[in-house]
Write an enzyme that holds these catalytic residues in place. Sequence first.
Site, PDB file in Angstrom:
ATOM      1  N   LYS A  89      -0.683  -4.069  -3.239  1.00  0.00           N
ATOM      2  CA  LYS A  89      -1.980  -3.498  -2.856  1.00  0.00           C
ATOM      3  C   LYS A  89      -2.055  -2.067  -3.383  1.00  0.00           C
ATOM      4  CE  LYS A  89      -5.057  -2.165   0.908  1.00  0.00           C
ATOM      5  NZ  LYS A  89      -5.321  -0.830   0.353  1.00  0.00           N
ATOM      6  N   SER A 128       0.811  -1.219   0.000  1.00  0.00           N
ATOM      7  CA  SER A 128       0.000   0.000   0.000  1.00  0.00           C
ATOM      8  C   SER A 128       0.848   1.275   0.000  1.00  0.00           C
ATOM      9  CB  SER A 128      -0.971  -0.053   1.190  1.00  0.00           C
ATOM     10  OG  SER A 128      -1.917   0.973   1.124  1.00  0.00           O
ATOM     11  N   ASP A 149      10.701   4.981  -9.833  1.00  0.00           N
ATOM     12  CA  ASP A 149      10.298   5.546 -11.124  1.00  0.00           C
ATOM     13  C   ASP A 149      11.025   6.849 -11.429  1.00  0.00           C
ATOM     14  OD1 ASP A 149       8.547   3.437 -11.069  1.00  0.00           O
ATOM     15  OD2 ASP A 149       6.818   4.592 -11.753  1.00  0.00           O
TER      16      ASP A 149
END
Length: 513
Positions: free
Chosen positions: A298, A273, A284
């Site tokens: 999740k 999460s 990224d």
Amino acid sequence: MSVGAAAQKHSSDANIRKLLNAEMAISNLYVDSIDDEKLVEDAIRGMLEKLDPHSSYTTAKETEKMNEPLQGSFEGIGVQFNIVEDTLLVIQPVFGGPSEKVGIQAGDRIVSVNDTAIAGVKMSREDIMKRLRGKKGTKVNLSIVRRGIKDLLTFNVTRDKIPVTSVDAVYMIRPGIGYIRITSFGATTYDEFMEGVEKLRAEGMQDLIVDLQDNGGGYLQAAAQIANEFLANGDLIVYTKGLRVPRQEFKAHGNGKLRTGRIVVLTNEYTASASEILSGAIQDQDRGIIVGRRTFGKGLVQRPLEFPDGSMIRLTVAHYYTPSGRCIQKPYVKGEKKDYAEDIEKRFKHGELYSADSIHFDDSLRCYTLRKHRTIYGGGGIMPDYFVPLDTTQYTRFHRELAAKSFIIDASLKYIDSHRKQLKKSYPTFDKFAESYEVPKDMIDKLLDDAAKKDVKPRDDEELQNTLPQLRLQLKALIGRDLWGMSEYFQIINQNNHIVNRALEVLSTPQQQ
């Protein structure tokens, strides 16, 4: 209103009437008595069970218990405790908390609460906590047995707000390298994290390891606040999007204090999460690297919908996406929660946790990092840049059984209870303890003897010898925790954490790749 919208509204109204009529019919006509409240709750749960694995309903009590760790505090007497031989043993009073203020000490045994015995009566941990907790300003009378004091001691404690911390450890793991372990993302996590950063900076930190192993997540905002500290102005952190919820973006403001220096984030299969949001943003944006194993996956956004009685629906309304456009959520089939819950077990079985070669990504899931254009993959979870396999030989079967049946924790608690003053005198600082303390042989022998009496034994001498090094390290870490705190526990236990050690290897090289 268009014809289509009107038809949809008519259909929705008809469904609501149908549901109400069914509830009225059951309540008024059913052959046996009915609990109306439970009937409604079961109906809500029935609807949610057919949706995704994370939409849920909780009663008022369940909601309060669920939110407590994230809100950053609860109301009570302020002690860390454990149960030893049916008696509550105070591990540490919370610094500045109500128990410490009246003189309760580590090692005290609380035997009764408001004249109700809690020692020797096999009372559950939950029932004991109910008696100790209560509204701020209320008073509770505690009877305490203290080693070396003949008479029973009595303390009148005024309950207060007790902080719940979510940063477990902050320390310099190597010269120039700081280490911060975050156990969840709650209301106070960002402040705790930044307090840790300032402490480490004062001690010469240049690079940072952020440990998110076993971090199940929490508040999106807390993860985004921490990600902001690492990223440049305008850098995307995460975005959310749903069928009926418009895209919402979270971007960095460029005012972070950690925009220089190398960053390594540690993950494993239980990192989930909000932890995946932070990990995904760092990866990224090529701001740092991920070391460990693929995260849980999740990536569903829940919106809390509260009812007047305190109960709550947490309804999934959107997906999380990393800056490169990867959906964090792993695949699932609506209504198939059992299959979803067994995903980690499946990873064990097909070998993913032991070898990166066992993980295969479809080319359609390929993405690229935003600065260095490194290949990364979507499809659920965050795949680390440096994979660290699970070492099944590190903990023997015998060690796992000792831990599961509480022999290790019980041995450490009994030992610290008997030797606290002696240990504090011999090791006035943690550094001296870490450097020179060794778990005594008679402590190990007593633990093994207690386990053998319950038929918990090593298969042979080889298994015993393979168990002892890790057992000694764990006991030393637990003793260090009870004398000082969680940060000291991790300073010891991390010595044999393969993911932590791989991160240190990576940081020892001149450049991040």
